[in-house]
Design a protein around this motif. Structure first.
Motif, PDB file in Angstrom:
ATOM      1  N   THR A 155       0.852  -1.192   0.000  1.00  0.00           N
ATOM      2  CA  THR A 155       0.000   0.000   0.000  1.00  0.00           C
ATOM      3  C   THR A 155       0.883   1.235   0.000  1.00  0.00           C
ATOM      4  OG1 THR A 155      -0.093   0.149   2.414  1.00  0.00           O
ATOM      5  CG2 THR A 155      -1.757  -1.228   1.323  1.00  0.00           C
ATOM      6  N   ASN A 156       0.383   2.316  -0.554  1.00  0.00           N
ATOM      7  CA  ASN A 156       1.171   3.539  -0.646  1.00  0.00           C
ATOM      8  C   ASN A 156       1.585   4.040   0.730  1.00  0.00           C
ATOM      9  OD1 ASN A 156       1.043   6.851  -0.933  1.00  0.00           O
ATOM     10  ND2 ASN A 156       2.012   5.810  -2.660  1.00  0.00           N
ATOM     11  N   GLU A 157       0.692   3.907   1.706  1.00  0.00           N
ATOM     12  CA  GLU A 157       0.994   4.382   3.062  1.00  0.00           C
ATOM     13  C   GLU A 157       2.184   3.628   3.648  1.00  0.00           C
ATOM     14  OE1 GLU A 157      -1.239   4.780   7.427  1.00  0.00           O
ATOM     15  OE2 GLU A 157      -2.252   3.837   5.707  1.00  0.00           O
ATOM     16  N   ARG A 158       2.140   2.282   3.560  1.00  0.00           N
ATOM     17  CA  ARG A 158       3.245   1.495   4.123  1.00  0.00           C
ATOM     18  C   ARG A 158       4.532   1.713   3.337  1.00  0.00           C
ATOM     19  NH1 ARG A 158      -0.377  -3.235   5.640  1.00  0.00           N
ATOM     20  NH2 ARG A 158       0.043  -4.065   3.561  1.00  0.00           N
ATOM     21  N   TRP A 159       4.405   1.870   2.011  1.00  0.00           N
ATOM     22  CA  TRP A 159       5.607   2.071   1.203  1.00  0.00           C
ATOM     23  C   TRP A 159       6.317   3.351   1.616  1.00  0.00           C
ATOM     24  CZ3 TRP A 159       7.751   5.659  -1.963  1.00  0.00           C
ATOM     25  CH2 TRP A 159       8.843   5.242  -2.743  1.00  0.00           C
ATOM     26  N   HIS A 160       5.567   4.429   1.812  1.00  0.00           N
ATOM     27  CA  HIS A 160       6.179   5.693   2.227  1.00  0.00           C
ATOM     28  C   HIS A 160       6.840   5.545   3.596  1.00  0.00           C
ATOM     29  CE1 HIS A 160       5.401   8.772  -0.762  1.00  0.00           C
ATOM     30  NE2 HIS A 160       4.211   8.230  -0.990  1.00  0.00           N
ATOM     31  N   ARG A 161       6.195   4.827   4.503  1.00  0.00           N
ATOM     32  CA  ARG A 161       6.767   4.649   5.836  1.00  0.00           C
ATOM     33  C   ARG A 161       8.076   3.869   5.763  1.00  0.00           C
ATOM     34  NH1 ARG A 161       2.339   3.148   8.223  1.00  0.00           N
ATOM     35  NH2 ARG A 161       2.668   0.897   8.159  1.00  0.00           N
TER      36      ARG A 161
END
Length: 359
Positions: free
Chosen positions: A321-327
């Motif tokens: 997911t984009n959220e986890r990837w950014h984190r």
């Protein structure tokens, strides 16, 4: 829906092609005529399919309406009772052999099409076929049974081996050598200049590329793939290599026997791939590195150093997911600081760092 076969055969004839006995097949079943091929899910009573025992296709195997299924002993237990089965050790390979016979196509006439432009010094075997709008340059040699497809360009001093087939719009530039029984798909360019540049007071100067492309026997090259000529030495594609569509092979690359490269891969200049290697789709090889024999690189990996041990190698991060990837991307930036802190702790408490893996 598959395209119609160019010929048909009875189940008995197909069994003969494969050297498979028909001990358990009734005479009327052996006489059933097969007119095409299709997947297990779509095949009809007049079509052949194959099943290698893969569980992912088990449901299709159990429900197939195919008249003939090429399978192995393990797969036979899952096949619909209505289908005749031919048992072999390698179903997919045997199926490929059957397709070659069913879809061989009618024999085509040989000779040079009236619209082709052939230099008077070119040598074309009397059994070769030169199709419409082909250009053949000075000193070129076209071997026995070779086919040069519509709109192709054969440059000066090019050699095309026996039985090699160039489909439509293939360009083979000056001095390139292509072996026997190769299949080259539409849009391929062989022998274009490599990306050779030198700095000249802040501007780029093109460096002439004076090597050749040398391609061995039984090589397949997919549509719109490009293979650059060598800068000084040759770019070499060895016997049995299989290249997919849209691959860039740069100058002085060498690919060893029976290696395979999937679509959209890029091999930078002077990289060397060993024998029996595979490169997945979208793999990138940096220049001037070497992969030893039996190296397998999974899709979308970037190879930036040589690999000296056989095995399977992967790089990159899986989709998330984009959220986890950014984190996680933010944490990647902290890895160097964390590694230094870990090293200090190991020194302080007497820990011993584990050995680093060396490829």
């Amino acid at each position: 829906m598959s395209i119609p076969a160019s010929t048909s055969a009875t189940i008995g004839e197909i069994a003969d092609w494969l050297g498979v006995p028909l001990d358990d097949v009734a005479p009327d079943e052996a006489a059933t005529r097969i007119t095409g091929a299709a997947s297990l899910a779509c095949a009809t009573e007049a079509e052949v399919s194959y099943y290698d025992g893969d569980r992912r296709s088990a449901t299709d195997a159990a429900a197939t309406r195919a008249g003939l299924v090429i399978t192995n002993a393990a797969g036979r237990e899952r096949i619909s009772g209505a289908a005749v089965c031919l048992l072999v050790d390698q179903p997919r390979l045997a199926f490929a052999r059957v397709l070659e016979r069913l879809y061989a196509g009618p024999a085509k006439s040989v000779g040079v099409h009236p619209s082709a432009v052939v230099d008077g010094t070119a040598e074309i075997d009397e059994t070769a076929r030169i199709e419409a709008q082909v250009t053949v340059g000075a000193g070129a040699r076209i071997g026995a049974g070779a086919v040069i497809g519509v709109g192709s360009v054969i440059g000066p001093n090019v050699v095309i081996g026996e039985g090699t087939r160039l489909l439509a719009r293939v360009t083979v530039l000056d001095d390139s050598l292509i072996g026997a029984r190769c299949v080259i798909q539409p849009g391929v360019v062989i022998g274009s200049d490599g990306f050779g540049l030198a700095q000249d007071n802040g501007a780029w100067r093109r460096v002439p590329q004076v090597g050749r492309v040398v391609i061995g026997n039984d090589v397949d090259i997919g549509a719109n793939t490009t293979i650059d000529r060598g800068a000084l030495d040759d770019t070499v594609i060895a016997d049995g290599v299989k290249l997919d569509n849209l691959i860039q092979v740069a100058h002085n690359v060498r690919i060893g026997e029976h290696s395979a490269v999937a679509g959209c891969a890029g091999l930078a200049g002077s990289s060397e791939v060993g024998r029996h290697c595979t490169l997945g789709g979208g793999v990138g090889l940096a220049g001037h590195l070497t992969l030893t024999d039996h190296v397998h690189v999974t899709g979308m990996s970037m190879v930036t150093r040589s690999i000296h041990r056989p095995g399977v190698y992967s790089a990159g991060t899986p989709l998330d997911t984009n959220e986890r990837w950014h984190r996680n991307a933010a944490r990647f930036k902290q890895l160097d600081r964390l590694a230094r802190r870990l090293k200090q702790l190991e020194k302080r408490f007497g820990g011993t760092p584990g050995p680093e893996e060396d490829s």
